[in-house]
Design a protein around this motif. Structure first.
Motif, PDB file in Angstrom:
ATOM      1  N   MET A 197       0.850  -1.192   0.000  1.00  0.00           N
ATOM      2  CA  MET A 197       0.000   0.000   0.000  1.00  0.00           C
ATOM      3  C   MET A 197       0.884   1.240   0.000  1.00  0.00           C
ATOM      4  SD  MET A 197      -3.020   1.026   2.671  1.00  0.00           S
ATOM      5  CE  MET A 197      -3.986   2.502   2.407  1.00  0.00           C
ATOM      6  N   ARG A 198       0.596   2.153  -0.907  1.00  0.00           N
ATOM      7  CA  ARG A 198       1.407   3.354  -1.021  1.00  0.00           C
ATOM      8  C   ARG A 198       1.145   4.302   0.133  1.00  0.00           C
ATOM      9  NH1 ARG A 198       0.951   6.049  -6.806  1.00  0.00           N
ATOM     10  NH2 ARG A 198       2.496   7.366  -5.772  1.00  0.00           N
ATOM     11  N   SER A 199       2.210   4.955   0.597  1.00  0.00           N
ATOM     12  CA  SER A 199       2.058   5.950   1.656  1.00  0.00           C
ATOM     13  C   SER A 199       1.353   7.176   1.091  1.00  0.00           C
ATOM     14  CB  SER A 199       3.424   6.343   2.205  1.00  0.00           C
ATOM     15  OG  SER A 199       4.087   5.225   2.751  1.00  0.00           O
ATOM     16  N   PRO A 200       0.557   7.870   1.907  1.00  0.00           N
ATOM     17  CA  PRO A 200      -0.104   9.084   1.412  1.00  0.00           C
ATOM     18  C   PRO A 200       0.905  10.177   1.106  1.00  0.00           C
ATOM     19  CG  PRO A 200      -0.401   8.864   3.785  1.00  0.00           C
ATOM     20  CD  PRO A 200       0.218   7.578   3.309  1.00  0.00           C
ATOM     21  N   ILE A 201       0.587  10.989   0.129  1.00  0.00           N
ATOM     22  CA  ILE A 201       1.446  12.129  -0.208  1.00  0.00           C
ATOM     23  C   ILE A 201       1.468  13.092   0.977  1.00  0.00           C
ATOM     24  CG2 ILE A 201       1.693  14.136  -1.715  1.00  0.00           C
ATOM     25  CD1 ILE A 201       0.503  12.440  -3.955  1.00  0.00           C
ATOM     26  N   ARG A 202       2.652  13.522   1.341  1.00  0.00           N
ATOM     27  CA  ARG A 202       2.841  14.399   2.497  1.00  0.00           C
ATOM     28  C   ARG A 202       2.894  15.854   2.037  1.00  0.00           C
ATOM     29  NH1 ARG A 202       8.326  12.325   4.463  1.00  0.00           N
ATOM     30  NH2 ARG A 202       8.596  12.506   2.199  1.00  0.00           N
ATOM     31  N   ILE A 203       2.015  16.664   2.624  1.00  0.00           N
ATOM     32  CA  ILE A 203       1.906  18.085   2.299  1.00  0.00           C
ATOM     33  C   ILE A 203       2.439  18.900   3.469  1.00  0.00           C
ATOM     34  CG2 ILE A 203       0.339  19.958   1.673  1.00  0.00           C
ATOM     35  CD1 ILE A 203       0.365  17.779  -0.424  1.00  0.00           C
ATOM     36  N   LEU A 204       3.244  19.926   3.155  1.00  0.00           N
ATOM     37  CA  LEU A 204       3.725  20.844   4.185  1.00  0.00           C
ATOM     38  C   LEU A 204       3.346  22.261   3.784  1.00  0.00           C
ATOM     39  CD1 LEU A 204       5.379  21.595   6.721  1.00  0.00           C
ATOM     40  CD2 LEU A 204       7.427  21.589   5.256  1.00  0.00           C
ATOM     41  N   ILE A 205       2.628  22.955   4.665  1.00  0.00           N
ATOM     42  CA  ILE A 205       2.200  24.331   4.413  1.00  0.00           C
ATOM     43  C   ILE A 205       3.052  25.265   5.254  1.00  0.00           C
ATOM     44  CG2 ILE A 205       0.294  25.979   4.526  1.00  0.00           C
ATOM     45  CD1 ILE A 205      -1.618  23.582   4.261  1.00  0.00           C
ATOM     46  N   ILE A 206       3.714  26.188   4.581  1.00  0.00           N
ATOM     47  CA  ILE A 206       4.521  27.219   5.234  1.00  0.00           C
ATOM     48  C   ILE A 206       3.779  28.537   5.058  1.00  0.00           C
ATOM     49  CG2 ILE A 206       6.756  28.358   5.337  1.00  0.00           C
ATOM     50  CD1 ILE A 206       6.940  25.384   5.935  1.00  0.00           C
ATOM     51  N   GLY A 207       3.407  29.162   6.161  1.00  0.00           N
ATOM     52  CA  GLY A 207       2.556  30.350   6.077  1.00  0.00           C
ATOM     53  C   GLY A 207       1.113  29.932   6.274  1.00  0.00           C
ATOM     54  N   PHE A 208       0.783  29.549   7.501  1.00  0.00           N
ATOM     55  CA  PHE A 208      -0.519  28.945   7.790  1.00  0.00           C
ATOM     56  C   PHE A 208      -1.509  30.020   8.221  1.00  0.00           C
ATOM     57  CE2 PHE A 208      -3.242  25.971  10.402  1.00  0.00           C
ATOM     58  CZ  PHE A 208      -3.691  25.234   9.312  1.00  0.00           C
ATOM     59  N   VAL A 214      -7.007  18.011   3.498  1.00  0.00           N
ATOM     60  CA  VAL A 214      -7.095  17.095   4.636  1.00  0.00           C
ATOM     61  C   VAL A 214      -8.081  15.974   4.314  1.00  0.00           C
ATOM     62  CG1 VAL A 214      -8.005  16.888   6.979  1.00  0.00           C
ATOM     63  CG2 VAL A 214      -6.382  18.685   6.453  1.00  0.00           C
ATOM     64  N   GLY A 215      -7.678  14.764   4.637  1.00  0.00           N
ATOM     65  CA  GLY A 215      -8.501  13.593   4.355  1.00  0.00           C
ATOM     66  C   GLY A 215      -8.025  12.808   3.155  1.00  0.00           C
ATOM     67  N   ARG A 216      -7.412  13.526   2.208  1.00  0.00           N
ATOM     68  CA  ARG A 216      -6.850  12.851   1.029  1.00  0.00           C
ATOM     69  C   ARG A 216      -5.330  12.801   1.083  1.00  0.00           C
ATOM     70  NH1 ARG A 216      -9.249  16.093  -3.819  1.00  0.00           N
ATOM     71  NH2 ARG A 216      -9.179  17.776  -2.278  1.00  0.00           N
ATOM     72  N   TYR A 217      -4.728  13.683   1.856  1.00  0.00           N
ATOM     73  CA  TYR A 217      -3.281  13.755   1.977  1.00  0.00           C
ATOM     74  C   TYR A 217      -2.922  13.870   3.453  1.00  0.00           C
ATOM     75  CZ  TYR A 217      -3.697  15.091  -2.948  1.00  0.00           C
ATOM     76  OH  TYR A 217      -4.021  15.136  -4.281  1.00  0.00           O
ATOM     77  N   CYS A 218      -1.668  13.610   3.756  1.00  0.00           N
ATOM     78  CA  CYS A 218      -1.139  13.827   5.096  1.00  0.00           C
ATOM     79  C   CYS A 218      -0.625  15.265   5.160  1.00  0.00           C
ATOM     80  CB  CYS A 218      -0.019  12.834   5.392  1.00  0.00           C
ATOM     81  SG  CYS A 218       0.727  13.042   7.013  1.00  0.00           S
ATOM     82  N   VAL A 219      -1.343  16.141   5.855  1.00  0.00           N
ATOM     83  CA  VAL A 219      -1.076  17.577   5.814  1.00  0.00           C
ATOM     84  C   VAL A 219      -0.424  18.038   7.112  1.00  0.00           C
ATOM     85  CG1 VAL A 219      -2.063  19.877   5.490  1.00  0.00           C
ATOM     86  CG2 VAL A 219      -3.066  17.911   4.300  1.00  0.00           C
ATOM     87  N   LEU A 244      -8.066  21.244  12.784  1.00  0.00           N
ATOM     88  CA  LEU A 244      -8.414  21.101  11.373  1.00  0.00           C
ATOM     89  C   LEU A 244      -7.917  19.792  10.784  1.00  0.00           C
ATOM     90  CD1 LEU A 244      -7.540  24.729  10.158  1.00  0.00           C
ATOM     91  CD2 LEU A 244      -9.781  23.839  10.813  1.00  0.00           C
ATOM     92  N   GLY A 245      -7.308  18.948  11.616  1.00  0.00           N
ATOM     93  CA  GLY A 245      -6.752  17.700  11.125  1.00  0.00           C
ATOM     94  C   GLY A 245      -5.366  17.841  10.539  1.00  0.00           C
TER      95      GLY A 245
END
Length: 304
Positions: free
Chosen positions: A1-12, A24-29, A45-46
């Motif tokens: 099983m593929r790992s979820p794509i990891r998202i990083l937000i700078i400037g939240f 959120v819910g489709r990616y690891c944020v 917000l998850g």
């Protein structure tokens, strides 16, 4: 099983939170936050909260290897020639492993595959009210716009050197229900007389967030996109429309000379640049459809 794509937000901030809600819910944020209060809000917000501050490089050590995609929405600091925050971020993202010599391929596994940056249409400077697109050379007239140009160039260089896909979104004035010039209108701040007025450009915060996600999915490497709506309003006309929507008096009109004497230098600087910006690349390459094609469409919703 593929790992979820990891998202990083700078400037939240506002736009960063809107992007998080879309993903959120489709990616690891995850998001970089500066204090415990913002960390709690992110988690509500998850979103996984990573404590750090772009002005303190030592606090960014945890960012290396954290993301497949980085959304960089943090503005430069308010002084200096360069965008030190962007430099600190890029150094942290590319930080080399500390155990032993760097083995072949190890760094590429730690780097994000893609980075999306929100810049500003202010990098074009004054265009005399002409219609322009992304082929227009940058000509920043203010220190804040020059720092944005520096950030864009540094990001493109970094991406080319390390093989990270970089897309830059140039945004104009961002508006939303809580980001309209209502207080300015209530205070009676002036606008320019029609014959001396400047053209201004706009984008709703939700459309900007959606455009950032579209750039993550379909943006071309090294490409710049103007993220503007279809309004192309004179600044005074924009203020008039907002005033009408909220039942407020329209702003008094003054000459440019009077405005220079009455307004703060920062506020007046926005009246010294005039441009109308096309968005065909946004629509064509990112296949993007605006939710709020014009400011009027949003203000009609406010009235209802």
């Amino acid at each position: 099983m593929r790992s979820p794509i990891r998202i990083l937000i700078i400037g939240f901030g506002d736009v960063g939170e809107r992007v998080a809600r879309l993903l959120v819910g489709r990616y690891c944020v995850s998001a970089l936050v500066r204090n415990a209060g913002r960390a709690r809000h992110a988690r509500s917000l998850g979103v996984n909260a990573i404590r750090g501050d772009l002005d303190r490089p030592d606090s960014l050590r945890k960012l290396a290897g954290q993301a497949d995609v980085v959304f960089h929405f943090a503005p430069p600091a308010g002084d200096g020639i360069y965008d030190k925050r962007t430099r600190h971020l890029l150094a942290a993202l590319a930080r080399q492993p500390t155990t032993g010599a760097l083995r072949a391929g190890m760094l590429s596994q730690r780097l994000p595959r893609r980075l999306v940056y929100i810049s500003t249409t202010g990098v074009y400077g004054d265009c005399g009210g002409e219609w322009i697109d992304e082929s227009r050379p940058v000509k920043p007239a203010t220190a804040r716009a020059r720092r944005r140009v520096d950030a864009e160039r540094e990001l493109h260089r970094w991406g080319r050197r390390l093989g990270v896909m970089v897309s830059v979104l140039r945004a104009p004035g961002i508006y939303a229900a809580d980001r309209l010039p209502v207080e300015r209108l209530r205070k009676g701040s002036a606008a320019l007389v029609a014959e001396e007025d400047v053209f201004t450009n706009h984008i709703h915060a939700e459309d900007l967030a959606r455009a950032a996600v579209a750039a993550m999915r379909r943006g071309r490497n090294g490409r710049v996109y103007n993220v503007v709506d279809d309004s192309a309003l004179a600044m005074g006309a924009y203020f008039d429309r907002v005033a009408d929507a909220f039942g407020l008096p329209r702003p008094p009109r003054v000459t440019r000379a009077d405005a220079a004497a009455r307004l703060s230098p920062v506020l007046f600087s926005f009246m010294e640049e005039s441009r109308r910006i096309g968005n065909q690349r946004l629509k064509r390459e990112l296949r993007f459809k605006l939710v709020y094609a014009t400011v009027d469409e949003f203000l009609q919703q406010i009235r209802r």
